[in-house]
Structure formats: structure tokens, C-alpha cells
Write a protein that holds these residues in place. Structure first.
Motif, PDB file in Angstrom:
ATOM      1  N   LYS A  50     -53.321 -52.389   8.737  1.00 19.36           N
ATOM      2  CA  LYS A  50     -53.516 -53.766   9.186  1.00 19.36           C
ATOM      3  C   LYS A  50     -52.418 -54.201  10.146  1.00 19.36           C
ATOM      4  O   LYS A  50     -52.693 -54.707  11.230  1.00 19.36           O
ATOM      5  CB  LYS A  50     -53.512 -54.720   7.978  1.00 19.36           C
ATOM      6  CG  LYS A  50     -54.503 -54.385   6.903  1.00 19.36           C
ATOM      7  CD  LYS A  50     -54.477 -55.407   5.790  1.00 19.36           C
ATOM      8  CE  LYS A  50     -53.143 -55.566   5.077  1.00 19.36           C
ATOM      9  NZ  LYS A  50     -52.759 -54.451   4.222  1.00 19.36           N
ATOM     10  N   SER A  51     -51.170 -53.952   9.715  1.00 20.84           N
ATOM     11  CA  SER A  51     -50.067 -54.388  10.571  1.00 20.84           C
ATOM     12  C   SER A  51     -50.082 -53.639  11.894  1.00 20.84           C
ATOM     13  O   SER A  51     -49.745 -54.205  12.938  1.00 20.84           O
ATOM     14  CB  SER A  51     -48.729 -54.155   9.874  1.00 20.84           C
ATOM     15  OG  SER A  51     -48.642 -54.943   8.730  1.00 20.84           O
ATOM     16  N   THR A  52     -50.456 -52.384  11.835  1.00 20.62           N
ATOM     17  CA  THR A  52     -50.510 -51.609  13.065  1.00 20.62           C
ATOM     18  C   THR A  52     -51.497 -52.239  14.043  1.00 20.62           C
ATOM     19  O   THR A  52     -51.191 -52.399  15.232  1.00 20.62           O
ATOM     20  CB  THR A  52     -50.905 -50.159  12.755  1.00 20.62           C
ATOM     21  OG1 THR A  52     -49.969 -49.621  11.826  1.00 20.62           O
ATOM     22  CG2 THR A  52     -50.924 -49.322  14.004  1.00 20.62           C
ATOM     23  N   ALA A 179     -50.996 -63.614  12.647  1.00 17.22           N
ATOM     24  CA  ALA A 179     -50.104 -63.895  11.527  1.00 17.22           C
ATOM     25  C   ALA A 179     -50.162 -62.714  10.566  1.00 17.22           C
ATOM     26  O   ALA A 179     -51.206 -62.421  10.000  1.00 17.22           O
ATOM     27  CB  ALA A 179     -50.517 -65.182  10.831  1.00 17.22           C
ATOM     28  N   ASP A 180     -49.027 -62.020  10.425  1.00 13.55           N
ATOM     29  CA  ASP A 180     -48.994 -60.834   9.566  1.00 13.55           C
ATOM     30  C   ASP A 180     -48.467 -61.234   8.189  1.00 13.55           C
ATOM     31  O   ASP A 180     -47.296 -61.569   8.049  1.00 13.55           O
ATOM     32  CB  ASP A 180     -48.094 -59.771  10.201  1.00 13.55           C
ATOM     33  CG  ASP A 180     -48.234 -58.444   9.507  1.00 13.55           C
ATOM     34  OD1 ASP A 180     -48.825 -58.408   8.404  1.00 13.55           O
ATOM     35  OD2 ASP A 180     -47.756 -57.434  10.055  1.00 13.55           O
ATOM     36  N   GLU A 181     -49.339 -61.218   7.192  1.00 18.54           N
ATOM     37  CA  GLU A 181     -48.971 -61.597   5.821  1.00 18.54           C
ATOM     38  C   GLU A 181     -48.171 -62.897   5.821  1.00 18.54           C
ATOM     39  O   GLU A 181     -47.029 -62.928   5.350  1.00 18.54           O
ATOM     40  CB  GLU A 181     -48.117 -60.487   5.173  1.00 18.54           C
ATOM     41  CG  GLU A 181     -48.692 -59.107   5.294  1.00 18.54           C
ATOM     42  CD  GLU A 181     -49.560 -58.732   4.096  1.00 18.54           C
ATOM     43  OE1 GLU A 181     -49.814 -59.605   3.242  1.00 18.54           O
ATOM     44  OE2 GLU A 181     -49.988 -57.576   4.041  1.00 18.54           O
ATOM     45  N   PRO A 182     -48.730 -63.984   6.342  1.00 14.71           N
ATOM     46  CA  PRO A 182     -47.908 -65.193   6.503  1.00 14.71           C
ATOM     47  C   PRO A 182     -47.501 -65.814   5.178  1.00 14.71           C
ATOM     48  O   PRO A 182     -46.570 -66.599   5.136  1.00 14.71           O
ATOM     49  CB  PRO A 182     -48.825 -66.141   7.288  1.00 14.71           C
ATOM     50  CG  PRO A 182     -50.200 -65.671   6.984  1.00 14.71           C
ATOM     51  CD  PRO A 182     -50.123 -64.195   6.763  1.00 14.71           C
TER      52      PRO A 182
HETATM   53 MG   LIG Z   1     -48.252 -54.717   6.688  1.00  9.66          MG
END
Ligand SMILES: [Mg+2]
Ligand SMILES: Nc1ncnc2c1ncn2[C@@H]1O[C@H](COP(=O)(O)OP(=O)(O)O)[C@@H](O)[C@H]1O
Lengths: 312, 340, 306
Positions: A50-52, A179-182
Motif C-alpha cells: 500500500k505504502s509503495t 494520506a498514508d495511515e493517517p
Molecule cells: Mg505502510
């Protein structure tokens, strides 16, 4: 999915990280279209890439990342094969809201310097006063007093840090916000507050891409949802459709887990290595069949709801 | 930038003061517990007909018949009064000899560090920004060689090279100028500048430059390595990535974000390299025929000039404390997270 | 921490295979070590190497323009010193001195430093205060001047230099150990051991030393080239101070003694210096290779992407 207004379009996108000469693929040929002016959630277990994907959209891939395929952001090609170019996109069209806002602020600078550095450059203005005017407006929008400007990051609480990060994003005024894991570091109350601030962003007509492993949070915020597993999108569609009619067994597993319903599935703690060829879920799929050694493509049952599974 | 509180500064200075006391005590303990008679050591291990007399005088000076704590007290007391004894080699008060040579060494060190720090930072940034490119590789190998090659050896090569070119830069000042500047600070460079003798100033600076460049090599090379390492490390930090996401320009990120975070490390580094540079200064001074702490030691050793060596030990110890205190304070000032 | 270091480094064989710097450094150091063993037992003019002015050496008469020395030539590739002694033999015999001095200083300093650091970080507050004071005190003592003082007290010889260096290097390792121990003692596994009633000495021996030692050891290897150069520099000063020709074939002393002739007879200082430089280069490559293996991101292909 047939959409005229696409904010992000990925076609057979592969992204890997070079580790001591080997390439570790985090995204295995992804096709995705993210519509404009919506909240789009990407859910999945940790390590699913996901973050990638989020970093690829926001232009934050590390220098040793390896790319294949295509990625367009606002019709500007940012990844084309191994060519990567985010100029004119990063910091103006797309901005990321960090997962851990306090470590994402320069510890050596006061908040006002952070704002003025960024805003001066964004709007090509020279006066610090003007930059701080914009900053104050943005801080008001997230309900922060303007004396925050005089503080250093270590003098902020986690919730304040989060709101400073959102205020920065509002001040920059990009078209897409990633928004990454906000909310992963916030308590339930702050989670709610953040949810409202993020909704405001969508209300202003921006595209919001939220990465989360929390399917409940996703259902409360997003109108579209994509489920990722080991570098693949296994299901995608409107949030109500996906939640009310989950087609992929992995999606069902996620929804059951969120409802604390653990009856039907055997939760695998040990995950096998990424299976590049076949279906990523095959090793723990109850409906596993011989076809699963071949990788399924996203198959659309209506114009927006797609699933990658052979055994529907 | 914030100011450290008065409390912190007082505390730091008090610590430094106690360390100075420790150094002084240590110098005395070294004499006291030396094998054989302490007076024999203090008198410079004399031999021959006058030995007896010299040892007697030393015994008196040290007050060896008194209890140890009194002896230490007297020793420290005399130190603060500036009565450091008589140098056996120079037949002059130790304080005089030490100051003269200290100023000469400082002259070299100051010029060296004014070259090393800015140049090291610039080259380090270049190296970090072009990591893996040719410039970086060249700078990496160069700094590696500069660190691993003894500076006295490089100095010898350089000196011989200058000789072959017919350039003679032996000593701190041309002998003919020696008596033409009035001594105020003790540094020919500064003194000639004060008295407005430009040609002497140019001469002394020219003579200081080659040895200073060699002393500068080590701190410069270390700065390059540390900056290259820490900037790459800082560029992996979340806040730098986030700054990229906000669209900050490359130069802003490098200078204001990455380099800013490196200042405490650089300050700490130079607090430490200073110790090595003193050793380098000592050897280089001897090669270029300059006065200084190193030359003084070389002259003191054959005479077992113990009072002079103790004086040098105390003074260079104090110099280290000063440098380290300044470097600590810079570290504290430049990091807002450290509470003081 | 210690375990991570061990698992990252793997075996020597692995290190040589994966790190080019390490393998170059290792080769250089290995060659010097072999030379030092060979040189200890044999060299072209072995007696001269040990500092004895043989009749043969006394009888040597150089040719102009090297008079009264021998320039480097076929019989004496590095020339001879002012007593007519073959310089190559002196360098070969002296190799073991350089290595022994460096190794002694590094290992003794590490041992003393770890001991001091643990005493400072893992005993009662009085000992902590005293030890940190001692560390602060020793750290600011300049090795060079301390060596000169020791020479005045116990006489000339490498033992003065070695003691001075141990006294000034061990506080660095003590400080590092102290910092590490203070982090360690807050960790759960130490706290649990304490709660279970194990003695502090036992915990220090069983858990703290194994966790701290590998890190300090890596630091020591990285520092060893600096130690070598510092030793050589001080010996240089001793050589420069010497009024009579140096017998002990210490590289630094030979260079230092030789500078009085350097304008004309450059080789006396040049060749021993070259060997110091090579050895130091080998040691620093060794250290760089190790630290790159420990932090793999240092080796990453790197270009600025913004
Ligand atoms: Mg991540
Ligand atoms: N900077 C990186 N360097 C190397 N590997 C990485 C990096 N970031 C992520 N990975 C790897 O890529 C895979 C996907 O990670 P990520 O995109 O962070 O997943 P998620 O955000 O869903 O947890 C993981 O196996 C992870 O180890």
C-alpha cells in the motif's frame, strides 16, 4: 471502470526495491484508476504494498526503487518504464500526509519556518509575512491557534502534529492528497477529528487517497475502496458494493475480521513468499483450485466493481 | 537558534574547572610516584658534579618533606600564580616558554581549521549530492588517503617538493624581519598586521600556509567523510522525505534540512579532531622549523626538561577543555531538542 | 546489538567476498603481518636491521652525490641510513614493532575502556560519578605530551608511548561503552534479570559485555589506523629529539630522526613513512568495509531523486 475524470491511472505498474543486487517486487503489475474529487481508500495487510503505491503516486520512491509499466498523475506521465519524473507534480499536484507527523517535521526548524519555506516556493512569493498569512488561514481551518507557528516540532502533541501536517497540505492546496495511515497513531477521539478534516479536503473537490489497514475507517471515509494483497489489487469498487457484496475471499476475511467474526477463516500468520506467477491468495484460499496457479486479472462484474479471482 | 541558559554555561565551566584541577593534580602525582626520587625527576635526571646541588634545589622547590596534600596544594597554588618553575633546556621561566610556543602552535591551528572546516563542508556536500558519481569517488579516495597517510610523511614530501622548486619556507618569519616587528600577541602574523607591516604580514602568512594546509588535511578529510555519511543518513529521514512531498527544492532540502541537521555532528567532530591536529601540528612544526608545542617537546626530551613538559601538559589540557566546551555548547545551541 | 553485529558480519570468508574494501584492506594488512614475521627472523642485512652498526655498514662509502650515505641502489633498494645501515632491513625488522604497538594499544584500551564504561554505567551512583569524571579527565590529556612526561619519568622507549596511548584511548571506549550501557540497562531483559535477583556482576558479564563488546570492537578496528599514526607521530618526535642515531628500528623514529637530513637524503624518512602510510591505509579500508557491511544502506546505489 469507465471514467472520464481520472486523477491517477496505473497500467501494469511494477515497483520493486533493489536489495543487495536482488529486486524485491512490492507491486506486481497493478492496474488502477482513481477518479477525481473522491475519497479513495486502499486497504490491505501490512507489507501488501500500500505504502509503495502511495509513495509512487506522491513521488516519494527511494532512489533504489525499480519501476516497470506506467503511472499517470493528472494525465502527466510520472512513471514510464524505468523513467521516473515528478517535476511539476510533487508538491503542487500531489502532496502526502505523513503517517507519523512529528518525525516528518524538521526537528531543527520552527513550524513557521517550515510553512514559510514551503509556501514561498509553492506560490513564488518572497515575503515571509504573506506566506504566514496563508499559514494562519490554514491553521484556522484545522482549529489550531496561530501560536503553534512559534514552536518546534518536539513541543507539539501527536494530535497537533497531525493537524499541522494537514494544515500544511491545505495551505499548499494540491489536487491530490495521499494520506498514508493517517490515524494509526491516534486515539479514537483524534481519529474522528482527523476523519472530519479529511472529509473537508474531499468537500473542496480534491482527490483524497487514503492508505489504511482499518476497513472500518475506510468505510466511514471513502466512496471507493481497493483491496491489496501481496502487491496486487484483488478487489476494487464502490465502498457500499464491496462491503455489502465482497467477492474476493480475502476481502471477506478482512470484513469478518473487522466485525470480530473469526468463525469461518483460518488466519494464517505465516505467509508464504510472494507468488509472482499465481494468485497471491492461493496458499490460504478455501476455494483454491488448479487455475489459481495462473494469476487472475481484475474482472468487472459491473462498471465499477472488479475482482481478481477465478472462483466466483 | 536559542541561547543556552546561564545555568548551563556555569555548570559547563565548573566541570571544566574541575577537570583542570584534575589535570594539575595528575601532573603532580606523575612526579610524586615516579620511580626513584621525585626531585631527581624534577631536576631533569641530572648527572655530573652539580647533580647533588640541583636535586637539593628541586627538593626545596617541591617541598617534599611536607605531607602530600600540602604538596599538591602548593603545586596548584603556584600554577595559578604563574610560577611554573624554570625550564631546564631554555633556562627561562616555563610560563614564558609555554606561552611563546602555544601562540605559535595556535597560529598554525587557527589557519589550518579556517581552511579545513569550510572546505570540508563544501566538498562533503558535493560528495553526498553526487554519491556514486566520479566526483564522489575521487573525493572518497582522496579523503581516505589523507586520513591514512601520516601527515608528517605528507609534510616531508611537500617540504622536499618546495625545496626542489627553490622555495624556502623554513621557520615562521624571514630572519631579517625577526627583529623588525614589535611583539604584542606573540604571533608574527597578528603582530605584523597590528603594526601595519604588510610585507612582513605577507611573508609570515606565506610561511604559515604550507604547514597549515597539511595540518588541515586530516580535519578536512574527516569532515568530508562525516558530512557525506550524515547527509546520506539525514536524506533517509522521514522529515526530508516529507519535505520532498511538500515540493521543497533540492537545494533547500540539502542545505536547510540535511546540512542543518549535521551541524551538531560536525561540531562534536572538531572537538575531537583537535586532539589529533595537535599531534599533527607538533610533527609538522618540526619539519618546517617552526616554534610550537611540538618543537618545544622535541627540545625538552633530550634534557628531561620535566618542568617544561608539565607546563605543556597542563596548557594543552586546558586548551582541549576550552575547545571541547565550545564544541559542546555549539552542539547544544544548534539542536532545539536538547533541553538546557 | 551484539547479535546483530555478529549475524551481519557472518564469517571472514563472507566479508572478503562481499566487501571489496574489506578484502583490499585485509590483503594489505595480511601482507604487512607476514612481512613483520619474516622480517623478525630474517632480512637482507639482519644485524643492521636490529640496529647494530656492523663493520660492513661502517665500511660503506656512498658515491657522490649521496656522500656519505648510500642512495637507493641494487644492493640497498631503499638506501642506507646515516650509520650506513641498510634501510630495507631496518624497515622489515621494524614491521613487528608497528603492529605490536598498535595491537597492544587498541586491545588494552578496549579492555580497559569497556571495564571503565561498565563501572560507570552499571554500578552505584558514586562509582558512576567518579568514573565519568575520570573519563572526562583522561579524554582531555594530550597523548603526545603525556608520552613526553612518561619518557622523562621512566625513560625513553616504546613502553612510554604505549602507556600514554592506552591512557588516552581507553576513555574513548569507556565513554562509548557508558553510553551503550545506559541504553541497555533500561531494556526489559536486563530489568527482568535484575528482578529475578541475579547479581549485577553476573548480568554485566552475561548480558552487557556480550552486547557491548562487538560494537566497541568494530570501533576499535576503525580507529586502529588513527592509533598507528598517532604512535608513529609520537615516535617521530622522539626520533627528531634524539641526539644520537636511533638503534630501535621503529618506523616513526626512523622518519623523525631522518628529517634532519631530509633536504638531501630524503629516502631515510621517505621509505619508512611509506610503510606507515600503507599499513594505515590497509587498516582504514578494513574498518570502512566492516562498517559498510553493518549498515548496508551505505552501499546502496544512490542518486538524488529530487
Ligand atoms: Mg505502510
Ligand atoms: N524503502 C524500502 N526498501 C526496501 N524494501 C521496502 C521499502 N519499503 C517497502 N519495502 C518492502 O516492500 C514491501 C511492501 O511494503 P509497503 O509498501 O510498505 O507495504 P504496506 O504499506 O502495505 O505495509 C514489503 O515487503 C517491504 O519490506
Amino acid at each position: 471502470m469507465v471514467l472520464n475524470e481520472v486523477a491517477v491511472r496505473a497500467r501494469n505498474l511494477w515497483i520493486g526495491y533493489e536489495e543487495e543486487g536482488e529486486i524485491l517486487w512490492a507491486l506486481n503489475g497493478i492496474d488502477i484508476d482513481i477518479p477525481k474529487a473522491t475519497a479513495f481508500c486502499i486497504v490491505g495487510e501490512s507489507g501488501s504494498g500500500k505504502s509503495t503505491l502511495g509513495n509512487a503516486i506522491a513521488g516519494l520512491l527511494p532512489p533504489y526503487a525499480v519501476t516497470k509499466g506506467r503511472l499517470d498523475v493528472y494525465n502527466i506521465s510520472v512513471i514510464d518504464g524505468d523513467k521516473v519524473d515528478y517535476s511539476g507534480v510533487r508538491g503542487s499536484i500531489v502532496v502526502r500526509i505523513p503517517q507519523n507527523p512529528l518525525s516528518a517535521l524538521n526537528p531543527y526548524l520552527k513550524i513557521e519556518s517550515v510553512f514559510s519555506d514551503i509556501l514561498k516556493q509553492r506560490f513564488r512569493i518572497n515575503s515571509k509575512v504573506k506566506a504566514l498569512e496563508i499559514a494562519q488561514k490554514a491553521l484556522k481551518a484545522v482549529d489550531l491557534p496561530s501560536d503553534v507557528l512559534g514552536r518546534y516540532p518536539h513541543q507539539l502533541s501527536g494530535g497537533m502534529g497531525q493537524r499541522v501536517a494537514i494544515a500544511l497540505t491545505i495551505a499548499i492546496d494540491p489536487e491530490i492528497v495521499v494520506a498514508d495511515e493517517p490515524t494509526s497513531n491516534l486515539d479514537a477521539y483524534l481519529k474522528g477529528a482527523t476523519l472530519n478534516l479529511l472529509r473537508d479536503i474531499v468537500r473542496k473537490g480534491k482527490t483524497l487517497i487514503v492508505i489504511t489497514h482499518d476497513i472500518l475507517f475506510a468505510s466511514a471515509l471513502c466512496s471507493f475502496i481497493a483491496v491489496m494483497l501481496m502487491g496486487n489489487v484483488v478487489e476494487i469498487g464502490k465502498t457500499e458494493e464491496v462491503l455489502s457484496n465482497p467477492l474476493h475471499p480475502y476481502t471477506r476475511e478482512l470484513i469478518d475480521a473487522a466485525n470480530l467474526n473469526f468463525k469461518n477463516s483460518k488466519y494464517a500468520i505465516n505467509r508464504s513468499k510472494t507468488n509472482l506467477r499465481g494468485c497471491a491468495y492461493s496458499s490460504r484460499c478455501p476455494k483454491h483450485s488448479a487455475r489459481c496457479y495462473e494469476k487472475p486479472k481484475l474482472f468487472y462484474i459491473n462498471e465499477s466493481h472488479g475482482v481478481a479471482c477465478w472462483n466466483l | 537558534m536559542k541561547m543556552p541558559s546561564l545555568n548551563y554555561i556555569i555548570k559547563r565551566i565548573a566541570t571544566a574547572f574541575f577537570v583542570v584541577l584534575g589535570v594539575l593534580m595528575l601532573t603532580y602525582v606523575l612526579i610524586y610516584f615516579s620511580p626513584g626520587n621525585p626531585a631527581y625527576t624534577w631536576a631533569g635526571r641530572p648527572r655530573g658534579p652539580k647533580a647533588e646541588e640541583a636535586i637539593k634545589a628541586a627538593e626545596e622547590e617541591l617541598g617534599l618533606n611536607k605531607p602530600l596534600y600540602l604538596q599538591i596544594y602548593t603545586h596548584i597554588n603556584r600554577f595559578f600564580k604563574g610560577d611554573w618553575g624554570l625550564s631546564l633546556r631554555f633556562k627561562q621561566p616555563v610560563l614564558l616558554v609555554v606561552t611563546r610556543n602555544l601562540v605559535a602552535s595556535l597560529e598554525l591551528l587557527v589557519v589550518a581549521f579556517s581552511i579545513a572546516i569550510p572546505l570540508g563542508i563544501i566538498l562533503g556536500v558535493v560528495s553526498a549530492l553526487y554519491r556514486g558519481y566520479l566526483v564522489d569517488k575521487v573525493l572518497y579516495v582522496a579523503s581516505l588517503l589523507l586520513i591514512s597517510f601520516p601527515r608528517f610523511w605528507i609534510a616531508i614530501l611537500f617540504y622536499v617538493f618546495l625545496q626542489m622548486l627553490g622555495v624556502n619556507l623554513f621557520g615562521r618569519i624571514a630572519p631579517s624581519y625577526m627583529l623588525m616587528v614589535e611583539s604584542r600577541v606573540g604571533s608574527y602574523i597578528i603582530d605584523s598586521l597590528i603594526s601595519g607591516r604588510v610585507e612582513i604580514f605577507a611573508d609570515t602568512l606565506m610561511r604559515a600556509l604550507p604547514p597549515a594546509v597539511i595540518v588541515a588535511l586530516y580535519p578536512m578529510a574527516l569532515t568530508i567523510r562525516v558530512i557525506r555519511f550524515s547527509i546520506s543518513e539525514k536524506l533517509h529521514e522521514e522529515y526530508v522525505r516529507q519535505a520532498m512531498s511538500y515540493g521543497l527544492s533540492r537545494s533547500k532540502i540539502v542545505y536547510r534540512y540535511a546540512l542543518r541537521g549535521v551541524i551538531p555532528a560536525i561540531s562534536q567532530l572538531h572537538g575531537i579532531t583537535f586532539a589529533y591536529s595537535i599531534v599533527d601540528t607538533a610533527t609538522v612544526e618540526n619539519i618546517f622549523g617552526r616554534d610550537g608545542i611540538g618543537s618545544a617537546i622535541v627540545k625538552a626530551i633530550p634534557y628531561n626538561d620535566y618542568p617544561l613538559i608539565i607546563g605543556l601538559l597542563a596548557v594543552s589540557g586546558i586548551l582541549f577543555i576550552v575547545v571541547n566546551t565550545v564544541s559542546d555548547i555549539i552542539q547544544v545551541i544548534s539542536d532545539p531538542r536538547v533541553r538546557i | 546489538m551484539g547479535v546483530i553485529v555478529k549475524s551481519r558480519l557472518g564469517s571472514l570468508h563472507n566479508l572478503v567476498k562481499t566487501s571489496k574494501k574489506f578484502s583490499i584492506g585485509f590483503t594489505i594488512v595480511l601482507v604487512i603481518a607476514i612481512l613483520s614475521i619474516v622480517g623478525f627472523f630474517n632480512s637482507p642485512y639482519h644485524m643492521e636491521g636490529w640496529g647494530i652498526v656492523t663493520e660492513e655498514a661502517m665500511g660503506r662509502q656512498g658515491l657522490a652525490p649521496c656522500l656519505p650515505f648510500y642512495c637507493p641502489n641494487a644492493n640497498h633498494v631503499f638506501g642506507t641510513d646515516d650509520m650506513g645501515r641498510d634501510l630495507l632491513s631496518r624497515i622489515l625488522v621494524g614491521a613487528h614493532l608497528a603492529l605490536i604497538q598498535t595491537v597492544t594499544v587498541v586491545f588494552t584500551s578496549i579492555a580497559l575502556g569497556v571495564l571503565m564504561g561498565i563501572a560507570a554505567g552499571y554500578s552505584n551512583t558514586v562509582v558512576e560519578k567518579l568514573s565519568t569524571y575520570l573519563i572526562e579527565l583522561l579524554i582531555i590529556i594530550p597523548s603526545m605530551v603525556l608520552a613526553a612526561a612518561l619518557i622523562a619519568i621512566i625513560g625513553r622507549g616504546i613502553q612510554s608511548v604505549i602507556i600514554a596511548l592506552i591512557l588516552t584511548w581507553s576513555p574513548w571506549y569507556a565513554r562509548l561503552t557508558y553510553i551503550l550501557v545506559r541504553q541497555l540497562r533500561e531494556l526489559d531483559f536486563i530489568k527482568i534479570c535484575e528482578a529475578m535477583g541475579f547479581s549485577r556482576t553476573y548480568i554485566a558479564y552475561r548480558h552487557i559485555v556480550p552486547n557491548v563488546a562487538p560494537l566497541i570492537f568494530i570501533e576499535g578496528i576503525t580507529d586502529s589506523s588513527s592509533v598507528l599514526i598517532e604512535i608513529a607521530s609520537i615516535n617521530f618526535l622522539i626520533g627528531a629529539a634524539s641526539l644520537t642515531s636511533i638503534d630501535l628500528p621503529d618506523w616513526g623514529m626512523i622518519v623523525g630522526y631522518g628529517i634532519r637530513y631530509v633536504r638531501t637524503f630524503w629516502w631515510i624518512s621517505f621509505f619508512p613513512g611509506l610503510f606507515i602510510a600503507l599499513t594505515a591505509l590497509g587498516l582504514i579500508l578494513l574498518g570502512d568495509g566492516l562498517s559498510e557491511t553493518l549498515s548496508p544502506w551505505l552501499k546502496r546505489r544512490w542518486k538524488l531523486w529530487f
